[in-house]
Design a protein around this motif. Structure first.
Motif, mmCIF file in Angstrom:
data_model
loop_
_atom_site.group_PDB
_atom_site.id
_atom_site.type_symbol
_atom_site.label_atom_id
_atom_site.label_comp_id
_atom_site.label_asym_id
_atom_site.label_seq_id
_atom_site.Cartn_x
_atom_site.Cartn_y
_atom_site.Cartn_z
ATOM 1 N N LEU A 98 0.755 -1.090 0.042
ATOM 2 C CA LEU A 98 0.010 -0.046 0.015
ATOM 3 C C LEU A 98 0.849 1.230 -0.074
ATOM 4 O O LEU A 98 2.059 1.240 0.336
ATOM 5 C CB LEU A 98 -0.944 0.163 1.104
ATOM 6 N N GLU A 99 0.239 2.324 -0.429
ATOM 7 C CA GLU A 99 0.917 3.644 -0.389
ATOM 8 C C GLU A 99 -0.233 4.808 -0.132
ATOM 9 O O GLU A 99 -1.355 4.651 -0.623
ATOM 10 C CB GLU A 99 1.784 3.599 -1.820
ATOM 11 N N GLU A 100 0.357 5.882 0.336
ATOM 12 C CA GLU A 100 -0.628 7.000 0.756
ATOM 13 C C GLU A 100 -0.727 7.971 -0.605
ATOM 14 O O GLU A 100 0.330 8.172 -1.092
ATOM 15 C CB GLU A 100 -0.244 7.947 1.972
ATOM 16 N N LEU A 101 -1.709 8.166 -0.811
ATOM 17 C CA LEU A 101 -2.009 9.098 -2.012
ATOM 18 C C LEU A 101 -1.818 10.756 -1.864
ATOM 19 O O LEU A 101 -2.209 10.791 -0.465
ATOM 20 C CB LEU A 101 -3.344 8.791 -2.776
ATOM 21 N N ALA A 102 -1.807 11.581 -2.669
ATOM 22 C CA ALA A 102 -1.713 12.823 -2.383
ATOM 23 C C ALA A 102 -2.923 13.712 -1.491
ATOM 24 O O ALA A 102 -2.834 14.570 -0.679
ATOM 25 C CB ALA A 102 -1.583 13.764 -3.673
ATOM 26 N N ASP A 145 5.431 -4.117 -5.551
ATOM 27 C CA ASP A 145 5.840 -3.243 -4.507
ATOM 28 C C ASP A 145 5.240 -1.855 -5.190
ATOM 29 O O ASP A 145 5.519 -1.779 -6.511
ATOM 30 C CB ASP A 145 7.250 -3.445 -4.540
ATOM 31 N N LEU A 146 5.003 -0.904 -4.374
ATOM 32 C CA LEU A 146 4.384 0.434 -4.632
ATOM 33 C C LEU A 146 4.942 1.408 -3.706
ATOM 34 O O LEU A 146 5.308 1.491 -2.639
ATOM 35 C CB LEU A 146 2.962 0.222 -4.279
ATOM 36 N N ARG A 147 5.537 2.432 -4.346
ATOM 37 C CA ARG A 147 5.894 3.759 -3.680
ATOM 38 C C ARG A 147 5.768 5.005 -4.274
ATOM 39 O O ARG A 147 5.597 5.093 -5.582
ATOM 40 C CB ARG A 147 7.539 3.629 -3.645
ATOM 41 N N ARG A 148 5.512 6.074 -3.433
ATOM 42 C CA ARG A 148 5.446 7.351 -3.923
ATOM 43 C C ARG A 148 6.864 8.084 -4.262
ATOM 44 O O ARG A 148 7.710 7.806 -3.444
ATOM 45 C CB ARG A 148 4.611 8.247 -3.192
ATOM 46 N N ILE A 149 6.982 8.636 -5.392
ATOM 47 C CA ILE A 149 8.286 9.090 -5.845
ATOM 48 C C ILE A 149 8.544 10.304 -5.104
ATOM 49 O O ILE A 149 7.830 11.319 -5.211
ATOM 50 C CB ILE A 149 8.437 9.231 -7.446
ATOM 51 N N LEU A 155 3.475 7.803 -8.493
ATOM 52 C CA LEU A 155 3.381 6.437 -7.875
ATOM 53 C C LEU A 155 4.322 5.303 -8.704
ATOM 54 O O LEU A 155 4.166 5.683 -10.153
ATOM 55 C CB LEU A 155 1.942 5.788 -7.722
ATOM 56 N N LEU A 156 5.271 4.874 -8.317
ATOM 57 C CA LEU A 156 6.060 3.945 -8.649
ATOM 58 C C LEU A 156 5.839 2.572 -8.709
ATOM 59 O O LEU A 156 5.866 2.134 -7.195
ATOM 60 C CB LEU A 156 7.494 4.033 -8.583
ATOM 61 N N MET A 157 5.388 1.663 -9.351
ATOM 62 C CA MET A 157 5.113 0.303 -9.132
ATOM 63 C C MET A 157 6.218 -0.525 -9.891
ATOM 64 O O MET A 157 6.449 -0.433 -11.158
ATOM 65 C CB MET A 157 3.731 -0.146 -9.468
ATOM 66 N N PRO A 240 9.936 -7.640 -5.155
ATOM 67 C CA PRO A 240 10.918 -6.458 -5.344
ATOM 68 C C PRO A 240 10.622 -5.440 -4.030
ATOM 69 O O PRO A 240 9.632 -5.677 -3.371
ATOM 70 C CB PRO A 240 10.648 -6.018 -6.571
ATOM 71 N N SER A 241 11.705 -4.903 -3.719
ATOM 72 C CA SER A 241 11.345 -3.495 -3.031
ATOM 73 C C SER A 241 12.311 -2.429 -3.545
ATOM 74 O O SER A 241 13.179 -2.594 -4.122
ATOM 75 C CB SER A 241 11.802 -3.926 -1.404
ATOM 76 N N PHE A 242 11.798 -1.038 -3.161
ATOM 77 C CA PHE A 242 12.330 0.051 -3.359
ATOM 78 C C PHE A 242 13.105 0.740 -2.376
ATOM 79 O O PHE A 242 12.855 0.496 -1.158
ATOM 80 C CB PHE A 242 11.263 1.139 -3.818
ATOM 81 N N ALA A 243 14.049 1.270 -2.881
ATOM 82 C CA ALA A 243 14.718 2.294 -1.735
ATOM 83 C C ALA A 243 15.267 3.755 -2.490
ATOM 84 O O ALA A 243 15.571 3.521 -3.772
ATOM 85 C CB ALA A 243 16.170 1.735 -1.378
ATOM 86 N N PHE A 244 14.812 4.927 -1.913
ATOM 87 C CA PHE A 244 15.069 6.150 -2.543
ATOM 88 C C PHE A 244 16.352 6.933 -1.880
ATOM 89 O O PHE A 244 16.507 6.610 -0.618
ATOM 90 C CB PHE A 244 13.913 7.346 -2.601
#
Length: 244
Positions: A98-102, A145-149, A155-157, A240-244
């Motif tokens: 999940l991710e929080e939207l704007a 996996d889902l992240r807000r950039i 959103l990046l999926m 997968p997973s993301f890291a910024f």
């Protein structure tokens, strides 16, 4: 931990019953609420064996804490995919991210065997959720996996994009794709493969109706070198997973 992970306090039980939370899916919302998307299998068996014994159906929900993890509650909603109010069957909705939207809503994406991921929205920080509905992308029976950039809000999926034929021929996890949404998950673009045995970066999803289950077969390298020019190669590129 108050010393950057050198030592830790005693653990707090979120729930004494068996459940699964996937890697890199817990989030801290703007309000400070900690939320964890979770799932389990309905089965005659308890614990981890419930995944393999008897093809029990899976469902998802969320845990959340408003005091930095000291106390936890679970969502009112428990989610499965329900087609035509159940007349068309009920299906797995599992390994959610999940991710929080704007606008403060939450978007949850779940794994299914229907050739597409399904999504659900929450308007109350994860206390309740909408019925899952199909997304406009093709997918293996594998997690997303889902992240807000940071900086853009897009959103990046990333997920295992594949055709129904690939699911049923042992190629469901060879293609790891990422895509971007600028409209809170309604549409997706800028498809790019991070790993693949071919060069197709956007796969058409199967029809929404009639719904069909696509059963994953043992993973293997393809024999058709013309269609899959990078074979032999990795056939299990997933979780997968993301890291910024």
């Amino acid at each position: 931990s108050d010393d950057e992970g050198k030592t830790w306090s005693e653990g707090v039980a979120v729930d004494p019953h068996f459940a699964v939370s996937r890697n890199n899916t817990a989030r801290v919302l703007k309000s400070g609420r900690v939320i964890i998307p979770t799932f389990k299998w309905i089965s005659a068996y308890a614990g981890g064996i419930s995944e393999a014994a008897g093809r029990g159906m899976s469902y998802s929900w969320t845990y959340f804490s408003d005091d930095e993890g000291r106390n936890w509650k679970s969502s009112h909603s428990e989610l499965v995919v329900s087609i035509d109010d159940g007349k068309g069957g009920r299906y797995d909705f599992e390994e959610p991210a999940l991710e929080e939207l704007a606008d403060g809503r939450l978007l949850m994406i779940g794994r299914t065997e229907l050739g597409r991921p399904y999504k659900s929205y929450s308007t109350d920080e994860g206390s309740s959720w909408s019925w899952p509905e199909p997304m406009p992308v093709a997918s293996a029976y594998a997690p997303t996996d889902l992240r807000r950039i940071p900086g853009t809000g897009d959103l990046l999926m990333t997920w295992n994009q594949c055709t129904p034929l690939e699911i049923e021929s042992g190629l469901s996890r060879h293609r790891l794709t990422c895509a971007i949404s600028s409209d809170d998950g309604m549409t997706w673009g800028h498809f790019k493969n991070l790993e693949s045995l071919d060069d197709r970066s956007q796969i058409d999803p199967p029809p929404e109706s009639p719904v069909r289950v696509y059963r994953t077969q043992p993973l293997r390298n393809p024999m058709d070198k013309e269609k899959y020019p990078h074979a032999p190669g990795p056939v299990r590129v997933c979780y997968p997973s993301f890291a910024f």
